[in-house]
Design a protein around this motif. Sequence first.
Motif, mmCIF file in Angstrom:
data_model
loop_
_atom_site.group_PDB
_atom_site.id
_atom_site.type_symbol
_atom_site.label_atom_id
_atom_site.label_comp_id
_atom_site.label_asym_id
_atom_site.label_seq_id
_atom_site.Cartn_x
_atom_site.Cartn_y
_atom_site.Cartn_z
ATOM 1 N N UNK A 35 33.394 -22.882 42.818
ATOM 2 C CA UNK A 35 34.381 -23.614 43.103
ATOM 3 C C UNK A 35 34.450 -24.566 43.476
ATOM 4 N N UNK A 36 33.599 -24.874 44.836
ATOM 5 C CA UNK A 36 33.491 -25.788 45.509
ATOM 6 C C UNK A 36 32.804 -26.714 45.311
ATOM 7 N N UNK A 37 31.325 -26.289 44.107
ATOM 8 C CA UNK A 37 30.361 -27.065 43.154
ATOM 9 C C UNK A 37 31.747 -27.454 42.245
ATOM 10 N N UNK A 38 32.573 -26.718 41.364
ATOM 11 C CA UNK A 38 32.841 -27.694 40.538
ATOM 12 C C UNK A 38 33.790 -28.487 41.051
ATOM 13 N N UNK A 39 34.698 -27.950 41.932
ATOM 14 C CA UNK A 39 35.626 -29.370 42.397
ATOM 15 C C UNK A 39 34.268 -30.830 42.732
ATOM 16 N N UNK A 40 33.597 -30.604 43.344
ATOM 17 C CA UNK A 40 32.300 -31.665 43.749
ATOM 18 C C UNK A 40 32.032 -32.420 42.869
ATOM 19 N N UNK A 41 32.116 -31.806 41.312
ATOM 20 C CA UNK A 41 30.539 -32.298 40.913
ATOM 21 C C UNK A 41 32.202 -33.113 39.263
ATOM 22 N N UNK A 42 33.762 -32.879 39.601
ATOM 23 C CA UNK A 42 34.889 -33.517 38.818
ATOM 24 C C UNK A 42 35.561 -34.066 39.669
ATOM 25 N N UNK A 79 28.769 -39.469 26.185
ATOM 26 C CA UNK A 79 28.442 -38.308 26.429
ATOM 27 C C UNK A 79 26.786 -37.789 26.954
ATOM 28 N N UNK A 80 26.040 -39.295 26.540
ATOM 29 C CA UNK A 80 24.927 -39.526 27.416
ATOM 30 C C UNK A 80 24.340 -39.215 28.310
ATOM 31 N N UNK A 81 25.345 -40.031 28.935
ATOM 32 C CA UNK A 81 25.221 -40.225 30.133
ATOM 33 C C UNK A 81 26.078 -39.602 30.961
ATOM 34 N N UNK A 82 27.105 -38.999 30.882
ATOM 35 C CA UNK A 82 27.397 -37.583 31.576
ATOM 36 C C UNK A 82 26.337 -36.297 31.692
ATOM 37 N N UNK A 83 25.568 -36.545 30.793
ATOM 38 C CA UNK A 83 24.454 -34.913 30.187
ATOM 39 C C UNK A 83 23.210 -35.947 31.504
ATOM 40 N N UNK A 84 22.770 -36.588 31.639
ATOM 41 C CA UNK A 84 21.660 -37.073 32.162
ATOM 42 C C UNK A 84 23.036 -37.346 33.793
ATOM 43 N N UNK A 85 23.730 -37.462 34.079
ATOM 44 C CA UNK A 85 24.663 -36.986 35.179
ATOM 45 C C UNK A 85 25.173 -35.449 35.545
ATOM 46 N N UNK A 86 24.161 -35.068 34.825
ATOM 47 C CA UNK A 86 24.375 -33.519 35.233
ATOM 48 C C UNK A 86 23.063 -32.286 35.178
ATOM 49 N N UNK A 87 22.552 -33.277 34.368
ATOM 50 C CA UNK A 87 20.860 -33.000 34.673
ATOM 51 C C UNK A 87 20.941 -33.589 36.120
ATOM 52 N N UNK A 88 20.923 -34.305 36.990
ATOM 53 C CA UNK A 88 20.696 -35.052 38.015
ATOM 54 C C UNK A 88 21.584 -34.161 39.503
ATOM 55 N N UNK A 89 23.248 -33.640 39.240
ATOM 56 C CA UNK A 89 23.321 -33.144 39.758
ATOM 57 C C UNK A 89 22.971 -31.804 40.137
ATOM 58 N N UNK A 90 22.814 -31.436 39.086
ATOM 59 C CA UNK A 90 22.026 -29.725 39.116
ATOM 60 C C UNK A 90 20.806 -29.816 39.832
ATOM 61 N N UNK A 91 19.801 -30.935 39.982
ATOM 62 C CA UNK A 91 18.377 -30.967 40.113
ATOM 63 C C UNK A 91 19.020 -31.608 41.632
ATOM 64 N N UNK A 92 19.765 -31.821 41.946
ATOM 65 C CA UNK A 92 20.197 -32.119 43.912
ATOM 66 C C UNK A 92 20.341 -30.387 43.937
ATOM 67 N N UNK A 93 21.558 -29.938 43.206
ATOM 68 C CA UNK A 93 22.691 -29.026 43.816
ATOM 69 C C UNK A 93 21.234 -27.805 43.691
ATOM 70 N N UNK A 94 20.816 -27.707 43.152
ATOM 71 C CA UNK A 94 19.116 -27.082 43.508
ATOM 72 C C UNK A 94 18.714 -26.764 44.224
ATOM 73 N N UNK A 95 18.258 -27.998 45.267
ATOM 74 C CA UNK A 95 17.247 -28.209 45.832
ATOM 75 C C UNK A 95 17.853 -28.277 47.064
#
Length: 108
Positions: A41-48, A72-88
């Motif tokens: 929930x925290x992750x989803x809120x921060x992402x949005x 859509x391409x920009x959102x996809x790139x944003x998502x990839x960067x967000x997920x990469x940073x979140x995982x690290x």
Amino acid sequence: VEIPVNQQLAAGALTVLCGLVGMVYAAGSVVWEVDRWSLAGQTAAYFLITLGSVLPVAYAAYWMEHSVAGVLGYVAIFCAIFVGIWISQYLGWRAKINRINKKIALDK
């Protein structure tokens, strides 16, 4: 070298917009302090919150093509960067917590 006034105004406007995005990112970080929310929930809120602040600025600043595919391409790139940073960050904090727990166990 003299910069034309319209470029100066554009640079100034972009600076202000990026500053606002930075403030939203900083203010949005309070979601990590809401203990009653799950990590998901925290992750989803921060992402949005972050996507909602950066997407209009990116569109206005022409950081993406002004089309559905561009957004859509920009959102996809944003998502990839967000997920990469979140995982690290997650892996880093998990390792730190494991080290602390081992130290606590040794001290007993």
